[in-house]
Structure formats: structure tokens, C-alpha cells
Design a protein around this motif. Structure first.
Motif, short mmCIF file in Angstrom:
data_model
loop_
_atom_site.label_atom_id
_atom_site.label_comp_id
_atom_site.label_asym_id
_atom_site.label_seq_id
_atom_site.Cartn_x
_atom_site.Cartn_y
_atom_site.Cartn_z
N ALA A 117 -8.05 -4.85 19.01
CA ALA A 117 -8.79 -4.00 19.73
C ALA A 117 -9.51 -3.74 20.69
O ALA A 117 -10.28 -2.89 21.58
N GLN A 118 -10.53 -4.87 20.50
CA GLN A 118 -11.88 -4.87 20.86
C GLN A 118 -11.90 -6.09 22.05
O GLN A 118 -10.92 -6.89 22.07
N GLN A 119 -12.63 -5.16 23.07
CA GLN A 119 -12.45 -5.64 24.90
C GLN A 119 -14.30 -5.91 24.73
O GLN A 119 -15.24 -4.83 24.64
N THR A 140 -15.97 -2.30 24.21
CA THR A 140 -14.66 -1.05 23.85
C THR A 140 -12.98 -1.17 23.28
O THR A 140 -12.74 -2.03 22.99
N ASP A 141 -13.38 -0.08 23.11
CA ASP A 141 -11.86 0.60 21.96
C ASP A 141 -10.78 0.60 23.32
O ASP A 141 -10.30 1.35 23.97
N THR A 142 -9.40 -0.51 23.16
CA THR A 142 -8.28 -0.28 23.98
C THR A 142 -7.24 0.11 23.68
O THR A 142 -6.54 0.55 24.20
N ARG A 143 -7.43 1.03 21.93
CA ARG A 143 -6.19 1.38 21.54
C ARG A 143 -6.42 2.60 22.38
O ARG A 143 -7.22 3.30 22.44
#
Length: 241
Positions: A42-44, A81-84
Motif C-alpha cells: 500500500a506504499q506509494q 502515501t497510504d493507497t488503502r
């Protein structure tokens, strides 16, 4: 290549970390999970040096792509950034459910390096031998304020100099439910429901309210202005249509 210090920034964390350029993107993400709480999938990632545009840290094969491929400069910002979806992210800053240790009172009183021990040594607060006389002076000053301002139950007033908070004095006296609130308080039933209570505090009723809404407020005498303050009519200034 030597390790590079970066400012690691996520939604809930910010810290300085040393990054090894020979790490792969996958290795970096695994290490960042322990720092940010965001799982690797989930890491960007993006890297932003001072005065430069942000550069995405990504590749088709993240296991085989080393960080040395990217412009690592000392103290650049590494944003995670958390993409969840928001509903799938745990609230790592919410401590309301964490059990907290509370030291037993008798054990706390035995400590010699506590605030309580310092107050005892300095004779402050309740340990001040003159505390009773200070308290009596405070009570007397409040009673004199009530007398000088002509504060009486049943009279009209306004609170805090705010002309929009008008009402009727309903109570004058002590309110034991207010912590450290010795001396006189003035209970006012406001014309509008902009108060803090309905005339009762912690189950003790100080006057019967004509409404279940919060028209009641308790303030110190110095915040009361007695006078002929009729209830405001919000419609009186409206033009006829």
C-alpha cells in the motif's frame, strides 16, 4: 555508496532515517513498514529534494531496482502515501483503547521525586499553612463582588459583556460540583439555548428549568452585569415583505 539521511514523512509520522543506496525498492518498503505502519503493497513513494520536483520511487521490478537509480540527496523528503481506502487504514494515533497504568495513590505519596513531594517541600497548595486564610479571603472577595454588583435572584442581567447572552439570575451561592470552585457562583438562565446546562450539574439541580435545552450557565460574579436587559427580538429589525 555511503548511507544518505532522508526525512521520512507519512500521514502520521515524520522522522530522519539513513537510507542505504544499495537497498532495493522492496527492501526499503519492508523497512518503512516498521516506521509508518503502512504495509509495502500500500506504499506509494516519492522523493523530493529542496528546489526540485518530486520523483516517484517505483519500477517494474522493485526487487531488482536499487535506490541508487534515484536522486538520493542528503535530507531530501521521502514521502510515503497510504493507497488503502480510509476505512481500511488502522488509526495508529488513537490511544483511547490502550490500557494506561495508574500508580496507586499510597505508592505515589511515598515517592520523593514527584510533584506532590515538591509541593510538600515548598508548602504549596493544600500544604501551605496559610491556605485556609487565602481561601477565606477568596470567598469574602466573591461575596463582596455579589453585593457591589447588586446580583439577586430574579433580576435580569447579561453575561460576560456579550449583549447576545441575556437572561435571569436563578441562583447565587456555592456549586460543589465545580472542581476547585470555592465561593459564590451565579447561575443564569439565558434567554437563548446557548448555555452549558439546564440548571443542574452532575445530578444536582439548582433551579427548575422551563426547557430541556441548555439555557443554563454558571459564572463568577465579575462576569455578570445587572440591568434592564429585555429579551432580544431577532425579528424586530426585519423589514416588512
Amino acid at each position: 555508496m555511503a548511507d544518505v539521511p532522508l526525512q521520512v514523512i507519512s500521514e502520521s509520522t515524520a522522522s530522519e532515517r539513513r537510507i542505504t543506496p544499495s537497498w532495493s525498492i522492496s527492501q526499503l518498503k519492508a523497512k518503512l513498514e516498521t516506521v509508518t505502519g503502512i504495509p509495502p503493497f500500500a506504499q506509494q513513494l516519492s522523493l523530493k529534494a529542496s528546489g526540485a520536483a518530486a520523483v516517484a520511487i517505483e519500477a517494474a521490478d522493485e526487487d531488482a531496482t536499487p535506490l541508487s537509480y534515484f536522486p538520493l540527496s542528503p535530507y531530501a523528503e521521502l514521502h510515503i502515501t497510504d493507497t488503502r481506502p480510509p476505512g481500511a487504514r488502522p488509526n495508529l494515533t488513537d490511544t483511547s483503547g490502550v490500557e494506561k497504568y495508574v500508580m496507586p495513590e499510597d505508592e505515589y505519596e511515598k515517592k520523593t521525586d514527584s510533584v506532590l513531594a515538591w509541593k510538600k517541600t515548598a508548602k504549596l497548595g493544600r500544604f501551605d499553612p496559610d491556605a485556609p486564610s487565602h481561601e477565606q479571603a477568596r470567598v469574602a472577595a466573591l461575596e463582596e463582588e455579589v453585593r457591589q454588583r447588586g446580583i439577586q435572584v430574579g433580576r435580569r442581567c447579561r453575561v460576560g459583556g456579550d449583549d447576545t447572552r441575556r437572561g435571569v439570575v436563578k441562583y447565587v451561592g456555592e456549586v460543589k460540583e465545580i472542581p476547585n470552585g470555592i465561593g459564590a457562583w451565579v447561575g443564569v438562565q439565558l434567554d437563548e439555548p446557548v448555555g452549558k446546562n439546564d440548571g443542574s450539574i452532575a445530578g444536582t439541580r439548582y433551579w427548575e428549568s422551563t426547557s430541556q435545552l441548555k439555557h443554563g450557565v454558571f459564572v463568577r460574579p465579575e462576569r455578570i452585569e445587572m440591568g434592564d436587559y429585555p429579551a432580544l427580538d431577532d425579528l424586530e429589525d426585519m423589514e416588512e415583505i
